[in-house]
Design a protein around this motif. Structure first.
Motif, PDB file in Angstrom:
ATOM      1  N   SER A 145      42.924  31.505  36.794  1.00 35.77           N
ATOM      2  CA  SER A 145      43.477  31.017  38.046  1.00 35.77           C
ATOM      3  C   SER A 145      44.844  31.652  38.280  1.00 35.77           C
ATOM      4  CB  SER A 145      43.604  29.498  38.012  1.00 35.77           C
ATOM      5  OG  SER A 145      44.141  29.027  39.223  1.00 35.77           O
ATOM      6  N   GLU A 199      38.493  33.340  44.006  1.00 33.68           N
ATOM      7  CA  GLU A 199      37.280  32.600  43.655  1.00 33.68           C
ATOM      8  C   GLU A 199      36.777  31.750  44.822  1.00 33.68           C
ATOM      9  OE1 GLU A 199      35.847  29.170  40.439  1.00 33.68           O
ATOM     10  OE2 GLU A 199      37.885  30.003  40.342  1.00 33.68           O
ATOM     11  N   GLU A 243      40.568  43.949  39.554  1.00 30.58           N
ATOM     12  CA  GLU A 243      39.837  43.252  38.501  1.00 30.58           C
ATOM     13  C   GLU A 243      40.672  42.120  37.920  1.00 30.58           C
ATOM     14  OE1 GLU A 243      36.631  43.590  37.667  1.00 30.58           O
ATOM     15  OE2 GLU A 243      36.595  44.954  39.391  1.00 30.58           O
ATOM     16  N   TRP A 244      41.949  42.378  37.752  1.00 37.45           N
ATOM     17  CA  TRP A 244      42.847  41.378  37.145  1.00 37.45           C
ATOM     18  C   TRP A 244      42.885  40.110  37.991  1.00 37.45           C
ATOM     19  CZ3 TRP A 244      47.042  38.246  37.440  1.00 37.45           C
ATOM     20  CH2 TRP A 244      47.739  37.951  36.257  1.00 37.45           C
ATOM     21  N   ASP A 274      40.573  39.098  39.968  1.00 40.22           N
ATOM     22  CA  ASP A 274      39.206  38.635  40.223  1.00 40.22           C
ATOM     23  C   ASP A 274      38.833  38.775  41.702  1.00 40.22           C
ATOM     24  OD1 ASP A 274      36.697  37.691  39.536  1.00 40.22           O
ATOM     25  OD2 ASP A 274      37.254  35.589  39.773  1.00 40.22           O
ATOM     26  N   ARG A 303      36.921  39.509  44.876  1.00 43.17           N
ATOM     27  CA  ARG A 303      35.476  39.411  45.090  1.00 43.17           C
ATOM     28  C   ARG A 303      35.042  39.992  46.429  1.00 43.17           C
ATOM     29  NH1 ARG A 303      33.719  33.792  42.059  1.00 43.17           N
ATOM     30  NH2 ARG A 303      35.073  34.109  40.247  1.00 43.17           N
ATOM     31  N   ARG A 358      33.181  45.549  47.644  1.00 47.78           N
ATOM     32  CA  ARG A 358      33.889  44.290  47.890  1.00 47.78           C
ATOM     33  C   ARG A 358      34.902  44.414  49.028  1.00 47.78           C
ATOM     34  NH1 ARG A 358      36.300  43.528  42.013  1.00 47.78           N
ATOM     35  NH2 ARG A 358      36.860  45.683  42.578  1.00 47.78           N
TER      36      ARG A 358
END
Length: 268
Positions: free
Chosen positions: A2, A26, A95-96, A98, A100, A125
Motif C-alpha cells: 500500500s 489497486e 512496477e514498484w 503496482d 495497473r 496498461r
C-alpha cells in the motif's frame, strides 16, 4: 504493497520522492505525472490535486533522480538521459507502485519521456498520453532559450528562486542545461517512437512557447498512427498548467475522463 500519501520509493541506487493523491492503483486507474527538465514533484503545485478531483483517478507524482529531494546524480548527464528514464527507470517505478492501468501526463522533458515509454515499451496498461509542450526534436528556438536561461541562472536571482524546489539546485539545473546545450544533442530525435504509440494522445501547446514551436505538434501528426488531439493554448508559453491552469486542467481532465470511460471507469 500500500502506497503512503507521500514518501520515497527505492529503485536500487535511487531514492525518489513521491506523492500519491487519491486512490492507490489497486483501487482505481492511476495518472502518473512526469515533470519538466527543471521540475520536481512539488513544482507541479496543486495541479495534481485538482486533476485528481476532476477525474476520480489516483494521481502519482514524483521527482526524478537529481531533482527535488530525490537522490543526486553525477554530472554531466548522458545525452540519452530521457531514453534512460523512459526505458530503464520508468518501468521499474510503475512496477514498484503496482500500476495497473491509467495515463501518463508529461511536461516538456517529462512529455518526451512519456512518448519514448509509450512507443518503446508499448505497455498495455497505459491507456493514453497527455503531453504538455513536448519535444520530439531539438529546434533552434529551444537552444537559444536554454542558452538564455543559463545566463539568467548565473546573473540574476533565478538560482535562488529555483533552489526552493531542489535540494541540489546546481545539479538539477546544469544536468538539464548542459545536456541540451551540448552540440551533440542537436541530433537528438525521438520521432521514431511516435510511430509505435497505440493509444490516444493529447498535446497541449502554448501559443507563446519559448522552448518549442508548432513543429513539434506537426511531427506528432505526421508520425503517429494513433489519434492525436491538439489544443493550442492562448496566453500561455512553455508551462500552460501554470500560465493557463483552468484551460489546461479542463483539457487534460476531459481527455482523461474520456479515455477512462472507454475502460469502464466512472469518476467518483
Amino acid at each position: 504493497m500500500s502506497l503512503a500519501p507521500s514518501g520515497f520509493l527505492n529503485l536500487g541506487a535511487q531514492n525518489l520522492e513521491y506523492r500519491m493523491i487519491g486512490p492507490v492503483p489497486e483501487h482505481a486507474p492511476t495518472i502518473v505525472m512526469l515533470h519538466e527538465g527543471l521540475g520536481s514533484a512539488a513544482l507541479w503545485g496543486d495541479f495534481p490535486d485538482r486533476l485528481q478531483a476532476a477525474t476520480g483517478a489516483g494521481v502519482f507524482v514524483y521527482s526524478r533522480a537529481g531533482y527535488g529531494a530525490s537522490t543526486a546524480v553525477k554530472l554531466p548527464r548522458p545525452l540519452d538521459y530521457m531514453h534512460v528514464e523512459a526505458l530503464e527507470v520508468l518501468p521499474k517505478l510503475l512496477e514498484w507502485i503496482d500500476f495497473r492501468r491509467g495515463l501518463l501526463v508529461g511536461h516538456s522533458d517529462g512529455a518526451s519521456i512519456a512518448a519514448i515509454y509509450a512507443g518503446g515499451v508499448q505497455d498495455h496498461r497505459v491507456l493514453g498520453l497527455a503531453l504538455i509542450a513536448p519535444h520530439f526534436i531539438v529546434e533552434d528556438v529551444s537552444v537559444a532559450s536554454i542558452a538564455a536561461i543559463k545566463t539568467a541562472y548565473e546573473t540574476t536571482d533565478l538560482r535562488s528562486k529555483l533552489a526552493r524546489w531542489h535540494k541540489d539546485i546546481d545539479t538539477a539545473f546544469y544536468g538539464w542545461n548542459g545536456a541540451w546545450l551540448d552540440p551533440k544533442f542537436r541530433n537528438w530525435d525521438i520521432s521514431e517512437y511516435l510511430t509505435y504509440i497505440r493509444v490516444p494522445v493529447a498535446i497541449l501547446q502554448g501559443v507563446n512557447d519559448e522552448y518549442g514551436t508548432i513543429r513539434q505538434v506537426e511531427i506528432a501528426r505526421e508520425e503517429c498512427y494513433c489519434p492525436v488531439d491538439v489544443m493550442e493554448i492562448a496566453n500561455a508559453g512553455h508551462s500552460p498548467h501554470r500560465e493557463a491552469p483552468e484551460t489546461t486542467l479542463d483539457a487534460i481532465s476531459e481527455f482523461a475522463n474520456a479515455v477512462l470511460r472507454d475502460e469502464g471507469f466512472r469518476a467518483a
